[in-house]
Design a protein around this motif. Structure first.
Motif, PDB file in Angstrom:
ATOM      1  N   GLU B  98       0.838  -1.204   0.000  1.00 54.08           N
ATOM      2  CA  GLU B  98       0.000   0.000   0.000  1.00 54.08           C
ATOM      3  C   GLU B  98       0.874   1.255   0.000  1.00 54.08           C
ATOM      4  N   ARG B  99       1.934   1.232   0.797  1.00 57.85           N
ATOM      5  CA  ARG B  99       2.811   2.402   0.898  1.00 57.85           C
ATOM      6  C   ARG B  99       3.519   2.668  -0.435  1.00 57.85           C
ATOM      7  N   GLU B 100       3.962   1.582  -1.110  1.00 54.64           N
ATOM      8  CA  GLU B 100       4.644   1.758  -2.405  1.00 54.64           C
ATOM      9  C   GLU B 100       3.717   2.468  -3.403  1.00 54.64           C
ATOM     10  N   ILE B 105       2.064   7.490  -6.275  1.00 53.55           N
ATOM     11  CA  ILE B 105       1.020   8.441  -6.692  1.00 53.55           C
ATOM     12  C   ILE B 105       1.408   9.829  -6.169  1.00 53.55           C
ATOM     13  N   GLY B 106       1.871   9.893  -4.905  1.00 48.71           N
ATOM     14  CA  GLY B 106       2.271  11.175  -4.308  1.00 48.71           C
ATOM     15  C   GLY B 106       3.397  11.827  -5.095  1.00 48.71           C
ATOM     16  N   PHE B 124      -6.670   5.625  -2.899  1.00 45.95           N
ATOM     17  CA  PHE B 124      -6.598   4.878  -4.158  1.00 45.95           C
ATOM     18  C   PHE B 124      -7.418   3.605  -4.033  1.00 45.95           C
ATOM     19  N   ARG B 125      -7.747   3.052  -5.169  1.00 51.65           N
ATOM     20  CA  ARG B 125      -8.459   1.765  -5.174  1.00 51.65           C
ATOM     21  C   ARG B 125      -7.902   0.902  -6.303  1.00 51.65           C
ATOM     22  N   ILE B 150      -0.994  16.413   2.221  1.00 53.99           N
ATOM     23  CA  ILE B 150      -0.104  17.527   2.587  1.00 53.99           C
ATOM     24  C   ILE B 150       0.870  17.099   3.683  1.00 53.99           C
ATOM     25  N   GLU B 151       0.329  16.379   4.665  1.00 53.31           N
ATOM     26  CA  GLU B 151       1.198  15.951   5.764  1.00 53.31           C
ATOM     27  C   GLU B 151       2.187  14.887   5.294  1.00 53.31           C
ATOM     28  N   GLY B 152       1.855  14.308   4.182  1.00 53.53           N
ATOM     29  CA  GLY B 152       2.777  13.326   3.601  1.00 53.53           C
ATOM     30  C   GLY B 152       2.555  11.938   4.148  1.00 53.53           C
ATOM     31  N   PHE B 153       2.870  10.970   3.311  1.00 49.91           N
ATOM     32  CA  PHE B 153       2.739   9.581   3.743  1.00 49.91           C
ATOM     33  C   PHE B 153       3.971   8.824   3.305  1.00 49.91           C
ATOM     34  N   LYS B 154       5.041   9.607   3.044  1.00 49.86           N
ATOM     35  CA  LYS B 154       6.251   8.956   2.529  1.00 49.86           C
ATOM     36  C   LYS B 154       7.056   8.371   3.663  1.00 49.86           C
TER      37      LYS B 154
END
Lengths: 229, 154
Positions: B98-100, B105-106, B124-125, B150-154
């Motif tokens: 999921e993170r990849e 996308i980010g 996403f789906r 905005i806060e990021g998920f990287k």
């Protein structure tokens, strides 16, 4: 072709294939660059023939880190073939006994033959491959075709049926190409053309380069078994 | 080796095994094919309506570009990796897959300098295409959590 020469040619082709793969990650996120920039440097050393045994070992270790980073292969079958060739080279470089080196390099050649034969076998036992429907599915809805225009091939059932059977028969008879030097060269040229078309239409460029790197092993095996070449 | 947990080493060696003893069953069956779609949302609980396919393929690819891609094809190879992640998410869901997908996308939104001030949430789906008889059907098989972009998920 002597074993030493076959190993050296394999090292050069593998180094070039790894260099191509690694450069594609140079613009990737930092945590990927940290793995692939050293890999590119090591690949260059492999091509140049500098301390190849230790370079192969370092590439195997790096390969394990890459497997861990992506939790599996990044690019499916091409990564698996990459690791197989690399592991065989590494073992052949570190084991000083000629007979064992031959067994290891022979194993690589056997896997190359199986990569075609098993792929052909699993297709011919599937009725959807025999009637062309599987290839229609590849072009109509799979994620592989590189453009929407290529999807129109799904509307040519006759062509797809012919293509399916051409691929199946070629893959199944590939082991027989070992019979003479001419048939093997012809077989490898056809196989390379097959990978090239897959690279163009399905975007599988890494398969083309890495499968080429395994070809010296089968040329050597033919010489070793039949004394041809 | 002292810094790497034994479990991690064993797991990585397990990942290596299929390379040393490969199965070579290329394209034995044409399985349902994944597509990744994403949406940007104004609030975390907004109902998504506008889904966009992530990296739709171009209408045509000229032969010159096909030849160039023999040597330089990072975007497509990344796309193939994301397809693997999508398939892994369905077979054995992990945070890694999921993170990849989210990260890439980010990164794409960053690259496109997409203004996400008014739509700071991302979801996403996975849509799988499958043939039933003569028809191709789309099935939504997975929806990610909503992430604050905005806060990021990287």
């Amino acid at each position: 072709m002597s074993l030493d020469f076959a190993i050296r040619i394999t090292e050069i082709l593998l180094g070039l294939a790894f260099l191509q793969q690694s450069v594609e990650h140079f613009r990737a996120p930092k945590n990927e660059q940290r793995l692939f920039i050293p890999r590119a440097v090591l690949s260059l050393l492999l091509v140049l023939g500098f301390q190849t045994a230790w370079v192969c070992l370092a590439l195997v270790m790096l390969g394990l880190f890459i497997l861990h980073r992506f939790q599996g292969p990044y690019n499916g079958g091409s990564d698996r073939m990459s690791l197989l060739i690399l592991s065989c080279l590494c073992l052949a470089n570190f084991i000083p006994i000629l007979q064992w080196q031959e067994v290891i390099f022979g194993y690589l050649a056997l896997q190359l033959v199986l990569s075609y034969f098993i792929s052909g076998w699993v297709k011919i036992i599937n009725p959807e491959w025999r009637n062309g429907l599987a290839l229609k599915d590849v072009f109509s809805f799979s994620a592989y075709p590189v453009s929407e225009a290529l999807r129109s091939l799904a509307n040519s059932p006759g062509l797809l049926w012919s293509m399916s059977w051409a691929v199946i028969l070629f893959e199944l008879i590939f082991p027989l190409t070992l019979i003479t030097q001419t048939t093997l060269v012809a077989g490898l040229v056809i196989a390379a053309c097959f990978h090239f078309s897959n690279a163009c239409m399905l975007g599988l460029n890494r398969f083309f380069w890495i499968w080429l790197a395994a070809y010296p092993s089968i040329i050597w095996l033919q010489y070793r078994i039949f004394g041809i070449g | 080796m002292g810094f790497i947990p034994v479990g991690t080493v064993l797991h990585t060696l397990k990942l290596l095994l299929p390379a040393l003893i490969p199965s070579w069953r290329f394209f034995d069956v044409i399985a349902p094919s994944p597509r990744i779609e994403y949406t940007l949302l104004g609030t975390a609980d907004e109902t998504p309506v506008n889904w966009q396919e992530f990296r739709p393929r171009p209408l045509t690819v000229p032969i010159s570009l096909m030849l160039k891609r023999m040597f330089w094809n990072p975007r497509w190879n990344e796309q193939l990796f994301l397809m693997s992640c999508a398939e892994r998410l369905m077979a054995h869901p992990t945070e890694h897959s999921e993170r990849e997908i989210l990260n890439r996308i980010g990164a794409e939104l960053d690259e496109a300098r997409r203004d996400v001030q008014s739509t700071p949430y991302l979801q996403f789906r996975l849509v799988f295409l499958v043939r039933q008889g003569e028809e191709i059907h789309k099935r939504v098989t997975y929806s990610s959590k909503v992430h604050h972009y905005i806060e990021g998920f990287k």
